[in-house]
Each structure stands twice: as structure tokens, then as C-alpha cells.
Design an enzyme around this catalytic site. Sequence first.
Site, short mmCIF file in Angstrom:
data_model
loop_
_atom_site.label_atom_id
_atom_site.label_comp_id
_atom_site.label_asym_id
_atom_site.label_seq_id
_atom_site.Cartn_x
_atom_site.Cartn_y
_atom_site.Cartn_z
CD GLU A 1 -1.96 2.37 -3.98
OE1 GLU A 1 -3.01 2.95 -4.27
OE2 GLU A 1 -1.29 2.67 -2.97
CG ASP B 1 -1.80 1.18 1.36
OD1 ASP B 1 -2.71 1.29 0.53
OD2 ASP B 1 -1.58 2.02 2.27
C1 LM2 Z 1 -3.76 3.75 -0.28
N1 LM2 Z 1 -2.96 3.59 -1.21
O1 LM2 Z 1 -1.85 4.29 -1.37
C2 LM2 Z 1 -5.01 2.97 -0.17
O2 LM2 Z 1 -5.25 2.22 -1.34
C3 LM2 Z 1 -6.10 3.91 0.16
O3 LM2 Z 1 -7.32 3.24 0.20
C4 LM2 Z 1 -5.74 4.59 1.48
O4 LM2 Z 1 -6.62 5.68 1.75
C5 LM2 Z 1 -4.39 5.26 1.44
N2 LM2 Z 1 -3.45 4.68 0.61
C6 LM2 Z 1 -3.77 5.25 2.82
O5 LM2 Z 1 -3.47 3.93 3.19
C7 LM2 Z 1 -7.82 5.35 2.43
C8 LM2 Z 1 -8.90 6.33 2.00
C9 LM2 Z 1 -8.67 7.69 2.64
C10 LM2 Z 1 -8.55 7.54 4.14
C11 LM2 Z 1 -7.34 6.64 4.39
C12 LM2 Z 1 -7.06 6.41 5.85
O6 LM2 Z 1 -8.88 6.46 0.58
O7 LM2 Z 1 -9.81 8.53 2.34
O8 LM2 Z 1 -8.38 8.79 4.74
O9 LM2 Z 1 -7.61 5.34 3.82
O10 LM2 Z 1 -8.15 5.86 6.51
C13 LM2 Z 1 -9.28 9.13 5.80
C14 LM2 Z 1 -10.17 10.31 5.42
C15 LM2 Z 1 -9.30 11.54 5.18
C16 LM2 Z 1 -8.48 11.85 6.40
C17 LM2 Z 1 -7.69 10.60 6.82
C18 LM2 Z 1 -6.99 10.79 8.12
O11 LM2 Z 1 -10.92 9.97 4.25
O12 LM2 Z 1 -10.15 12.65 4.87
O13 LM2 Z 1 -7.54 12.88 6.09
O14 LM2 Z 1 -8.55 9.46 6.97
O15 LM2 Z 1 -7.92 11.08 9.15
C19 LM2 Z 1 -7.50 14.02 6.97
#
Ligand code: LM2
Length: 476
Positions: A224, A187
Site C-alpha cells: 500500500e 499496510d
Molecule cells: C493504513 N495504510 O497505510 C491503513 O490503510 C489505514 O486504515 C490506517 O489508518 C493506517 N495506515 C495505519 O495503519 C487507520 C485510520 C486512522 C487511525 C489508524 C490507527 O485511518 O484514522 O488513526 O488506523 O488506528 C487513529 C485516529 C487518529 C489517531 C491514531 C492514533 O483516527 O486520529 O492519531 O488513531 O491514536 C492521533
Amino acid sequence: HKDPHFSDNHGTIVHLFEWKWSDIADECERFLGPMGYGGIQTSPVQENVVIGSRPWWERYQPISYKWVTRSGDAEAFKDMVRRCNKDGVRIYVDAVINHMSTNQKLAVGTGGSTADTSAFQFYAVPYGPGDFNRGCSVTNYNNAENIRNCELSGLHDLNQGKNYVREKIIDFMNGLIDVGVAGFRIDAAKHMWPNDLEIIYNKLHNLSTKHGFKSGQRPYIYQEVIDNGGEAVSSKEYNRNAAVTEFKHSNKLSNAFQGRDALKWLINWGEGWGFLPSGDALVFVDNHDNQRGHGSGGSILTHKKSKLYKMATAFMLAHPYGVTQVMSSFHFDNSDAGPPADSSGNIISPGINADGTCSNGWVCEHRWRQIYNMVRFRNVVKGTALNDWWDNKSNQIAFCRGGSGFIAVNGDSWDLKQTLQTCLPAGTYCDVISGNLVNGKCSGKSVTVGRDGKAYIEILKSEYDGVLAIHKQAKV
Ligand code: LM2
Ligand code: CA
């Protein structure tokens, strides 16, 4: 680290997004093994922080390396790996090693671990403030330092340049290899230095001979890296020693099948389109991020546009380029929604309908006939080249794979009615898109190939699917 180590007559990885370990084990035995799927990408195994609304993305916020998540515990995980390997289906784990969780008032993990996240204290590893890159956010994709040494979405950024951090990551991954996993998705690899990653990969154990692997086999690693061009970090920095996700494949294929490019241009699909070398690429139509507008976003085909999605997937699986991955989703309207769960947050198992499709909120694209039959097609034609490309100078295309398989696609708004070279031996074949061969009878369209290898091919615009595919193991 570029060989997925599929077992014989198996191929293609299915991402069973947010599935429980016990359900995956059952699925290996009742479906994936018999159907010839090669492997599974699992959701992260490591303990993550619990977020109130239980979004799917809480699993990308690790709090420790304990194997406890909503998918199950260590015992369930080991049982799954054992049962899947026995059925010839490999397990690849989504490894979240770039970062830990972000700040949370009270950080409690799915295994009960706690962390003082604002003090960078992750007690259950343990990691402390000195193990992180601190004080900046990823904001500038024209600057490699910023991309790699700052916080991605506020997630606390581990410093893989430190031996201590690397050792913790290596121990975690080796523990998984030792129980029989065949590899990893890395990741957020783009956000780590390729040299640090190589040090980690080189210290990984060989695959476990106790779990059926041959001695000396290295874990399959697909990193990735979202590279659609024009940024400071390129996927070509990563494919020296391991595979890389080829996001251009996803974006360009969705463009073509949604009419933003003519299908005839797919004649030189693969390296000809500026993609990574075939042996270095992990490819898919959509993944868990871009199917819901996360990651690189873009207008990607998903199960929600099912006719076009099946056409694009069939093309991908029929084409020799890359190691292929199929997405298996749960239904969602809101892009934050987590998997089907009860009121306590426990994931609900997929139900299996009489026709083999899934219920309880699971889409199970991998159980759609048009998709699993093309997974088999790919296994049947393995090792052959692409030949006898045909197109109508527009969006109707066809090609052969050696003397083993033939596919035609109708992306135009009129009927396809053509006599084409199929390259198959004379006989009658069952179109595995419109039907199945059951007890020697074809439940879909049949195609009669003459002694010259030619056959009359018809895909009407009004048909349910826009593809036709035949191969030598589905002869009526
Ligand atoms: C990835 N690849 O590089 C994953 O495929 C992706 O799904 C992950 O993001 C990302 N990297 C980090 O591992 C997901 C999602 C984000 C989410 C993060 C963390 O796409 O939207 O972020 O997981 O849970 C969320 C909130 C975002 C916030 C963050 C931290 O959506 O708004 O940012 O948590 O609180 C302040
Ligand atoms: Ca980083």
C-alpha cells in the site's frame, strides 16, 4: 511476488472488510467459489488494542502477532483458509508491520495481551523501546526520512532496519503462509524503506504445497503506497520485486465517472495515464480508507452513489489493466463507525436475503449482480487485448476484448443508440448488467450480434444502469 496465484477460471480479489473468519469460509463455499472470485483480502489477523467505541481502525493498532481479533481466533482462521482454498479462492492478509499501537492508558488486546505503550513495551511479542524509531511524527511528505522513520498518526514506529524486528515480522508472515495464505497487502508500505521490505520478502516461505500450491510459488505481495504524485516517496521505488496499490487508478476513475473528465479520454487508460506497469498494479475503485475520507481522501465513488459506482466498477473489470479488487463494505454514516456488532462488541454476521443481497448492516457490493457478473466477464476475457474502442467524442464509450466480450457505457445525459462492432460471433447474448441467463432465458436485455460482429446497442438515460456487457459464456 507479483503473481496472485488465482486458480483456473477465478480472478479479482474482494476485500471482505471486517468480516469474521467463519463468515468468510461460508461465503467462499456458497458464493465466491461458484461465482469465480479469485481471492479475498482479509482484515488484519494480528491482535489489536481494544478501543472503547470499537472503531474499525482499532485493527490498525497491533499489540501482538497472535491471531486473535474480532474476526476470530487461529482455529477459525485456519479453517477459513482451508475451506476457501478448496473452493479455489485465495486468502491475502492485510499485514500491519510498520507500527504497533499508539499510547493508551491501559492497552489491552483482543486476545487479552497487555502493553505498556508509553514505555514502548509490547510484552506479547516482545518488543521494547530499542525496537522503535522514536521522537518524531510524520509531518513532511517532502522528506522520505520523515515519512519512514517517524510515527504515522502517533502509532509507534517499528525499526525494520533491525534484524530482530524483521525476524518477528518474518515469523508472523511465514506462520500465515504455512497455513495456506497466498499473499499479503502490506499496510503503510510507503512508511517503510523498500530495501528493508525486500529483505523481509526474500525470507518468506514458498506457498504451502500442503494447501494446493505448486512448489516454488512465491507469495503475492501488494504494497500500500499512496502516490498521487508530488511527494518524496514514489510508488516506483516499490514495484521492483512486488506489486503496488495504484491509487491514481482510483482517483482518476472517480473523477472521470463523476464528470470531471470525459469518458472518451479513457481510450488509453492504464500506463498511458502514468500508472505503474499493468503487471505491477493492484487496482480498485474505492478502498476501506478512501471510501470514508481516510488515506488520500479525495472525492471517491462508493456504494453510496450506486449507479456511477457500478459503471466505474464495470469499466475497471472489463479493462485489461492491473489485478482488480472489489470493495465489500458495511453501511456507515460516521467515518469512525465499526462493523455491525452487538452490545458486547461481537461482530454480527451478514444475513443473506432471498435475492442474494446482504442484510444486518452489510452492503456486500460483491453480491450485486452488476459487479459479480463483471468479475465473471473478466475471467471469460482473460488473456485478450482491448480492441475496437468506440466513443461519441463525449461520455459514451464501448470496446471489445478479443472475440470474447464487449462492453458499452453511457455516461452522457442522453440516450445511447448505436450500431457497434462487438467482435463476438453471431448470435443472441444476454446483457449481464440488466439481467442473468437462467435456464437459457435472459432476465435482462438481449443483444443480437450479426454475422459482421455488429449489434444495435441501446442504453437509455432513464435506465437503472448505465452499462451493457455481453460475453461468449452468456449466449441465449
Ligand atoms: C493504513 N495504510 O497505510 C491503513 O490503510 C489505514 O486504515 C490506517 O489508518 C493506517 N495506515 C495505519 O495503519 C487507520 C485510520 C486512522 C487511525 C489508524 C490507527 O485511518 O484514522 O488513526 O488506523 O488506528 C487513529 C485516529 C487518529 C489517531 C491514531 C492514533 O483516527 O486520529 O492519531 O488513531 O491514536 C492521533
Ligand atoms: Ca516507519
